[in-house]
Structure formats: C-alpha cells, structure tokens
Design an enzyme around this catalytic site. Structure first.
Site, PDB file in Angstrom:
ATOM      1  N   ASP A  94      61.044 -63.432 -20.684  1.00 15.43           N
ATOM      2  CA  ASP A  94      61.117 -64.736 -20.377  1.00 15.43           C
ATOM      3  C   ASP A  94      62.460 -65.074 -19.899  1.00 15.43           C
ATOM      4  O   ASP A  94      63.426 -64.419 -20.249  1.00 15.43           O
ATOM      5  CB  ASP A  94      60.376 -65.681 -21.604  1.00 15.43           C
ATOM      6  CG  ASP A  94      61.038 -65.543 -22.831  1.00 15.43           C
ATOM      7  OD1 ASP A  94      62.115 -65.016 -22.949  1.00 15.43           O
ATOM      8  OD2 ASP A  94      60.332 -65.820 -23.737  1.00 15.43           O
ATOM      9  N   ASP A 268      50.563 -64.536 -22.626  1.00 14.90           N
ATOM     10  CA  ASP A 268      51.073 -64.153 -23.749  1.00 14.90           C
ATOM     11  C   ASP A 268      51.116 -65.124 -24.998  1.00 14.90           C
ATOM     12  O   ASP A 268      50.818 -66.471 -24.594  1.00 14.90           O
ATOM     13  CB  ASP A 268      52.646 -63.769 -23.481  1.00 14.90           C
ATOM     14  CG  ASP A 268      53.462 -64.902 -23.631  1.00 14.90           C
ATOM     15  OD1 ASP A 268      54.329 -65.108 -24.755  1.00 14.90           O
ATOM     16  OD2 ASP A 268      53.483 -65.793 -22.410  1.00 14.90           O
ATOM     17  N   CYS A 306      34.290 -54.088 -34.595  1.00 14.01           N
ATOM     18  CA  CYS A 306      35.845 -53.593 -34.082  1.00 14.01           C
ATOM     19  C   CYS A 306      35.923 -52.184 -34.391  1.00 14.01           C
ATOM     20  O   CYS A 306      35.426 -51.727 -35.396  1.00 14.01           O
ATOM     21  CB  CYS A 306      36.597 -54.486 -34.656  1.00 14.01           C
ATOM     22  SG  CYS A 306      38.300 -54.046 -34.181  1.00 14.01           S
ATOM     23  N   CYS A 308      38.939 -50.595 -34.137  1.00 14.60           N
ATOM     24  CA  CYS A 308      40.313 -50.458 -34.110  1.00 14.60           C
ATOM     25  C   CYS A 308      40.758 -49.621 -35.461  1.00 14.60           C
ATOM     26  O   CYS A 308      39.939 -49.276 -36.285  1.00 14.60           O
ATOM     27  CB  CYS A 308      41.026 -51.830 -34.082  1.00 14.60           C
ATOM     28  SG  CYS A 308      41.049 -52.694 -35.849  1.00 14.60           S
ATOM     29  N   CYS A 311      39.949 -51.567 -38.889  1.00 11.70           N
ATOM     30  CA  CYS A 311      38.536 -51.600 -39.208  1.00 11.70           C
ATOM     31  C   CYS A 311      37.903 -50.241 -39.375  1.00 11.70           C
ATOM     32  O   CYS A 311      36.766 -50.119 -40.019  1.00 11.70           O
ATOM     33  CB  CYS A 311      37.860 -52.287 -37.888  1.00 11.70           C
ATOM     34  SG  CYS A 311      38.398 -54.023 -37.930  1.00 11.70           S
ATOM     35  N   HIS A 337      44.995 -55.009 -35.984  1.00 12.49           N
ATOM     36  CA  HIS A 337      43.663 -55.588 -35.628  1.00 12.49           C
ATOM     37  C   HIS A 337      43.808 -56.736 -34.845  1.00 12.49           C
ATOM     38  O   HIS A 337      42.970 -56.916 -33.677  1.00 12.49           O
ATOM     39  CB  HIS A 337      42.920 -56.058 -36.821  1.00 12.49           C
ATOM     40  CG  HIS A 337      41.713 -57.034 -36.675  1.00 12.49           C
ATOM     41  ND1 HIS A 337      40.568 -56.161 -36.194  1.00 12.49           N
ATOM     42  CD2 HIS A 337      41.434 -58.164 -36.559  1.00 12.49           C
ATOM     43  CE1 HIS A 337      39.664 -57.313 -35.962  1.00 12.49           C
ATOM     44  NE2 HIS A 337      40.201 -58.437 -36.351  1.00 12.49           N
TER      45      HIS A 337
END
Length: 379
Positions: A94, A268, A306, A308, A311, A337
């Site tokens: 940015d 974002d 989930c 991931c 998890c 997560h």
C-alpha cells in the site's frame, strides 16, 4: 508487456461477479481473492511456506511501516522485499497514505505531501507522491499503490471535495515519479468519501490516466456496511473491465461475498490475524471464541467442515488451553485457520461464479454463518 495484466475468464450470470486471473512478474493468481496482510514483511506468526500451503497467491506489505523500519534502502540492498522475506509469489504494497492519515495528532497535510512524526520515536518525517514511489520502487513489490488522501468517516462535503481533487493530482505525480513501470504495476486509488458525485469524479480523473489497476479506498473506515455497498455500486461500474479492482481493508466473510458480487477482484484486511490473537475464529457455522469455557472438554475439531492443518490435527480443548495459557502456538493455530478459512471462502466464491450460482451460494453461506442476508452484520 505491462507488468500487471488482468484476464477476465467469466462473468456470473446470476450476479455479474467476475472470475478472473491477475498476471504479475512473480506469478498469477485467480480472482476474486483475499490477500493476507504481512504488514512488516511477515504475515504475523506464519511462515511463507505456511501461507503458500493455504493457497495464497499474493500478500500485502505496508509501505509506512517498512519505511520506518528497517528502511526501504536496507530492503533494496537485501535484493528487494521478495528476497528479504523469502516470498516468491506476488506482493502488493500500500502507499502508506492510510497509516499517515490515521496519525491525526502527528501530521500536517500540504499540497506537497504529508509531514508527520513517527509513531515509534517522534522523528519528523515526510511522505509525498514522489517519496511514496521512491520507497515502493526500492521495496520492489509487483503491485504498488499511488499515494492518496483517505478521508475519515464521517467527513463534510467541502473536505471530501478538496481531498478527492488532491488525490487525483497526487496520482498524476505518482505516475511521473514511478521509476520501474516495466516490472512494477502502479494502481490508483479511487476516493470520494460517501459522496457519489466525488466517487464518480475520482473514477473519471484516474481512469483517464490509464493505470494498470484501480483500488477503491476510503471504505470500511467505520461507515455502515450498506453505505459501503452503495458506494461500491456507484464506483465499480466506472472502472475498466480489463483491469483488476481492489477493495482496500475489507475482510469479513459477508463483505468479501458482497464485494465480489459488486465486481471487486482483490481484498485485504488484518481482521483474520488480529481476531485470531484473541482466540476468535471464523468457522462454517459462524464466529467461535475458543477461549470460552464451553470448549474446555470439547475434543472435536475447531470446524468439522474445514480441512486446514489446525482442524485436521488439534481439538477445541487444546486450542482453548493454548490461548488461555498465552502460548504462541495457539495464536499460530488460530491464525492459520482464519487465513485458510478466508482463502478457501474465496475459492468457493470463484467456483460459484464459474457455475453461475453466486447468489445462491451467498444465501446458503449467510444462513449457515448466522448472517441476515438482508442486513449482514459481519463482525
């Protein structure tokens, strides 16, 4: 060949959302997408390998913070931001404008730029359009942002008019000062506060300068979400269809879906990493505060839906223990997560666009997540 190009793959018949792909010097990524925020050249508590494993094709770093430390010249000496932080996919920086303007007690705005004091040690510093380009050219991201003035909410019309006009003049100066157009794409930032006429004027000014991409700034700054969506509906139709559109600072699941439906390609936000540090997680059934006593003896996964790393391997009881004990590993697991959740949500959004069913997907998701489809409350 332009440093940044956008490929439109499909438009959702149900909603008008765009499925696309952005091509950069460090690889391509599919859109709509969520960009994890690596403010100080790191996504907090995550390794680059973990962020890649989640499926992120681009991350964001912060010009203001890297200017203060370790300094853009040092990063340039290290071979640029990609090499410095060991990230070989796309990076967006940015402009530093939002951070500078948030220092309301420590800064003075002039036509030249902004004089401000460092929040770290009080040093007197200056960033204007040319300085913002110098810093970002040295950092070496794939996508860099024009220096803009981000008006607060609420703000009176006279101030927003003056601010929007200044942003356009600064954007023109950024274009002239940009030293690496062959390998760094410069995006302009459409401003205009909550005034449709100034949003339209800003879009007209900036699109006439033919930037390779356009951000929508000055939203998600405290205004009601319905007002943000109204401003998006005013703004996105005015932006080129053959260039990426980036909505800055948005990261709640409902806003990602609503933004995608209104033609946004990139998002974002620090939200997923920030709330993870307090033990708050996003799950397929809504927000879950893992430190709550209800999970003390819950040996099931954080989110059964989930897949991931967190998890698959750890229970709610273990996560609660780590967060209550202030263990860094607990923050790493909740952060992993939350980031995975949003990156995967955008994968599902892209799939729904491809199948012309994003409107149906929104209704299903909002119902599961506990959001009211007519008045999404988010976080």
């Amino acid at each position: 060949m332009a440093a940044i190009t956008y490929e439109l793959i499909k438009t959702c018949k149900q909603t008008g959302a765009r499925l696309g792909r952005v091509h950069t010097p460090h690889g391509s990524f599919d859109t709509p997408t969520f960009m994890p925020v690596g403010t100080q050249a790191t996504v907090k508590t995550m390794s680059p390998e973990e962020v890649k494993e989640m499926g992120a094709g681009i991350i964001l770093s912060n010009t203001y913070h890297l200017f203060l430390r370790p300094g853009h010249e040092l990063i340039k000496e290290a071979g640029g931001l990609h090499k410095f932080m060991n990230w070989d996919r796309a990076i967006l920086t940015d402009s530093g404008g939002f951070q500078v303007f948030s220092l309301s007690e420590l800064r003075k705005i002039t036509e030249e730029g902004v004089h401000f004091r460092s929040h770290l040690n009080g040093d007197k510093l200056f960033i204007g359009p040319e300085k913002a380009m110098e810093i970002q050219n040295a950092l070496g991201p794939d996508i860099m942002m024009a220096f803009d003035e981000c008006p607060p909410w609420p703000a009176d019309e006279a101030y927003v008019k003056q601010s929007t006009e200044r942003t356009s003049r600064w954007a023109e100066r950024c274009l002239k000062a940009h030293a690496r157009p062959d390998d760094q794409g410069l995006f302009a930032i459409v401003q205009g506060g909550m005034y449709p006429e100034y949003r339209k004027q800003s879009a007209a000014d900036l699109t006439s300068m033919d930037f390779p991409g356009y951000a929508i700034g000055g939203l998600s700054v405290g205004e009601p979400k319905h007002l943000m969506y109204e401003m998006l509906e005013v703004t996105t139709p005015l932006l080129p269809t053959n260039k990426p559109r980036y909505l800055m600072g948005v990261g709640s699941p409902d806003a990602l879906i609503e933004g995608s439906m209104r033609g946004v390609d990139m998002f974002d936000c620090v939200l997923p990493t920030r709330i993870a540090r307090n033990g708050t997680t996003m799950t397929s059934r809504g927000r879950l505060v893992i430190r709550n006593a209800a999970f003390e003896r819950d040996f099931g996964p954080l989110d059964p839906a989930c897949s991931c790393y967190t998890c698959r391997n750890y229970s709610r009881a273990y996560l609660r223990h780590l967060i209550k004990a202030d263990e860094t590993f607990g923050i790493r697991l909740t952060t992993y997560h939350n980031l995975y959740f949003l990156i995967d949500l955008m994968r599902q959004v892209r799939q729904a666009i491809a199948e012309d069913r994003l409107g149906d997907f929104k209704e299903e998701f909002f119902d599961r997540y506990g959001l009211n489809a007519e008045n999404a409350r988010g976080f």
